[in-house]
Scaffold this active site. Sequence first.
Site, PDB file in Angstrom:
ATOM      1  N   ARG A  77      11.475  -5.926   5.844  1.00  9.41           N
ATOM      2  CA  ARG A  77      11.590  -4.614   6.213  1.00  9.41           C
ATOM      3  C   ARG A  77      11.799  -4.482   7.390  1.00  9.41           C
ATOM      4  O   ARG A  77      12.617  -3.481   7.848  1.00  9.41           O
ATOM      5  CB  ARG A  77      10.200  -4.020   6.030  1.00  9.41           C
ATOM      6  CG  ARG A  77       9.856  -2.714   6.468  1.00  9.41           C
ATOM      7  CD  ARG A  77       8.615  -2.059   6.073  1.00  9.41           C
ATOM      8  NE  ARG A  77       7.465  -2.499   6.843  1.00  9.41           N
ATOM      9  CZ  ARG A  77       6.331  -2.330   6.617  1.00  9.41           C
ATOM     10  NH1 ARG A  77       5.956  -1.522   5.624  1.00  9.41           N
ATOM     11  NH2 ARG A  77       5.314  -2.576   7.470  1.00  9.41           N
ATOM     12  N   LYS A 125       0.823  -1.154  -0.120  1.00  5.53           N
ATOM     13  CA  LYS A 125      -0.044  -0.064  -0.057  1.00  5.53           C
ATOM     14  C   LYS A 125       0.782   1.232   0.034  1.00  5.53           C
ATOM     15  O   LYS A 125       0.808   2.213  -0.790  1.00  5.53           O
ATOM     16  CB  LYS A 125      -0.851   0.135   1.179  1.00  5.53           C
ATOM     17  CG  LYS A 125      -1.935  -1.140   1.268  1.00  5.53           C
ATOM     18  CD  LYS A 125      -2.982  -0.793   2.385  1.00  5.53           C
ATOM     19  CE  LYS A 125      -2.181  -1.039   3.724  1.00  5.53           C
ATOM     20  NZ  LYS A 125      -1.626  -2.392   4.167  1.00  5.53           N
ATOM     21  N   ARG A 171      -9.880   0.569   7.466  1.00  6.10           N
ATOM     22  CA  ARG A 171      -9.573  -0.924   7.912  1.00  6.10           C
ATOM     23  C   ARG A 171     -10.844  -1.703   8.663  1.00  6.10           C
ATOM     24  O   ARG A 171     -10.518  -2.633   9.087  1.00  6.10           O
ATOM     25  CB  ARG A 171      -8.407  -0.670   8.811  1.00  6.10           C
ATOM     26  CG  ARG A 171      -7.033  -0.836   8.181  1.00  6.10           C
ATOM     27  CD  ARG A 171      -6.034  -0.790   9.320  1.00  6.10           C
ATOM     28  NE  ARG A 171      -4.792  -1.439   8.832  1.00  6.10           N
ATOM     29  CZ  ARG A 171      -3.597  -0.782   8.275  1.00  6.10           C
ATOM     30  NH1 ARG A 171      -3.916   0.320   8.131  1.00  6.10           N
ATOM     31  NH2 ARG A 171      -2.622  -1.716   8.186  1.00  6.10           N
ATOM     32  N   ARG A 226      -1.230  -9.342  13.239  1.00  6.67           N
ATOM     33  CA  ARG A 226      -1.681  -8.340  12.145  1.00  6.67           C
ATOM     34  C   ARG A 226      -2.533  -9.040  10.976  1.00  6.67           C
ATOM     35  O   ARG A 226      -3.280  -8.331  10.638  1.00  6.67           O
ATOM     36  CB  ARG A 226      -0.383  -7.325  11.684  1.00  6.67           C
ATOM     37  CG  ARG A 226       0.106  -6.418  12.694  1.00  6.67           C
ATOM     38  CD  ARG A 226       1.543  -5.969  12.180  1.00  6.67           C
ATOM     39  NE  ARG A 226       1.456  -5.140  11.047  1.00  6.67           N
ATOM     40  CZ  ARG A 226       2.933  -4.921  10.494  1.00  6.67           C
ATOM     41  NH1 ARG A 226       3.724  -5.300  10.909  1.00  6.67           N
ATOM     42  NH2 ARG A 226       2.784  -4.340   9.113  1.00  6.67           N
ATOM     43  N   ARG A 246      10.793  -0.860  13.075  1.00  9.28           N
ATOM     44  CA  ARG A 246       9.173  -0.910  13.509  1.00  9.28           C
ATOM     45  C   ARG A 246       9.125  -1.733  14.249  1.00  9.28           C
ATOM     46  O   ARG A 246       9.417  -3.203  14.086  1.00  9.28           O
ATOM     47  CB  ARG A 246       8.533  -1.081  12.427  1.00  9.28           C
ATOM     48  CG  ARG A 246       8.484   0.490  11.732  1.00  9.28           C
ATOM     49  CD  ARG A 246       7.243   0.378  10.462  1.00  9.28           C
ATOM     50  NE  ARG A 246       6.082  -0.367  10.569  1.00  9.28           N
ATOM     51  CZ  ARG A 246       5.015  -0.425   9.681  1.00  9.28           C
ATOM     52  NH1 ARG A 246       5.260   0.430   8.429  1.00  9.28           N
ATOM     53  NH2 ARG A 246       3.937  -0.929   9.937  1.00  9.28           N
TER      54      ARG A 246
END
Length: 190
Positions: free
Chosen positions: A128, A14, A89, A145, A134
């Site tokens: 990532r 996204k 969401r 998630r 993160r």
Amino acid sequence: MLNIVIFGAPGSGKGTQSELIIKEYQLDHISTGDVLRAEMKNETELGKVAKEYIEKGQLVPDELIVNMLAKVLDSKENSKGVIFDGFPRTIPQAKALKVMLNERGQDVTIMLDLQVDEAELINRLLERGKISGRSDDNLETIKSRLEVYHNQTAPLVDFYIAEGKHVAIQGMGSVEEIFGRIKNAVDAVK
Ligand code: B4P
């Protein structure tokens, strides 16, 4: 006005595709994930609450997100259109977005549903995580998630099918290939 909802599981691309879409169509970008991470970094009240949910891989409560979004949307009044990245969401968020846009004489133009295999999603987010720092890019949180995505976010596909706005985008392949598919879909409705 060209209002695009970019949708998909965590790691579906996204944020990555949003950057290309913004350049191509000169749109404003609203990423709820980015706004929340900025709030966390600045240790605001919202940031402190958001941190508790994000670190567990859960969604931040709808009321907080919708209030936050309304403020950001008001700051984009004179734009050519907006790309909504990571929002909505949940079904209540989608309904709230519809009301907010209708009040401004607008609507969602298209919902781009990036479809990516689960193994690829996990792989991208772990990669990532090696560089992003993160706190939610670790295997345990990624799994929650994805579960949250299936339970709370995926039902939005039916919502946007019913609205006549849903377009499925094959999200596997190179960033450029995927962007080519997105351009075809957007050019057909703009
Ligand atoms: P977000 O910031 O929206 O994060 P995301 O879904 O994890 O990432 P995104 O999908 O944008 O990443 P991308 O694939 O581009 O949300 C983070 C958290 O904030 C949520 O879990 C939630 O807790 C909270 N939150 C946010 N919005 C909310 C809302 N509306 N309501 C409630 N809570 C909310 O990138 C992933 C990786 O894949 C990158 O490293 C990228 O380089 C790579 N990649 C992208 N495309 C690729 C390709 N084609 N091939 C290979 N790699 C690729």
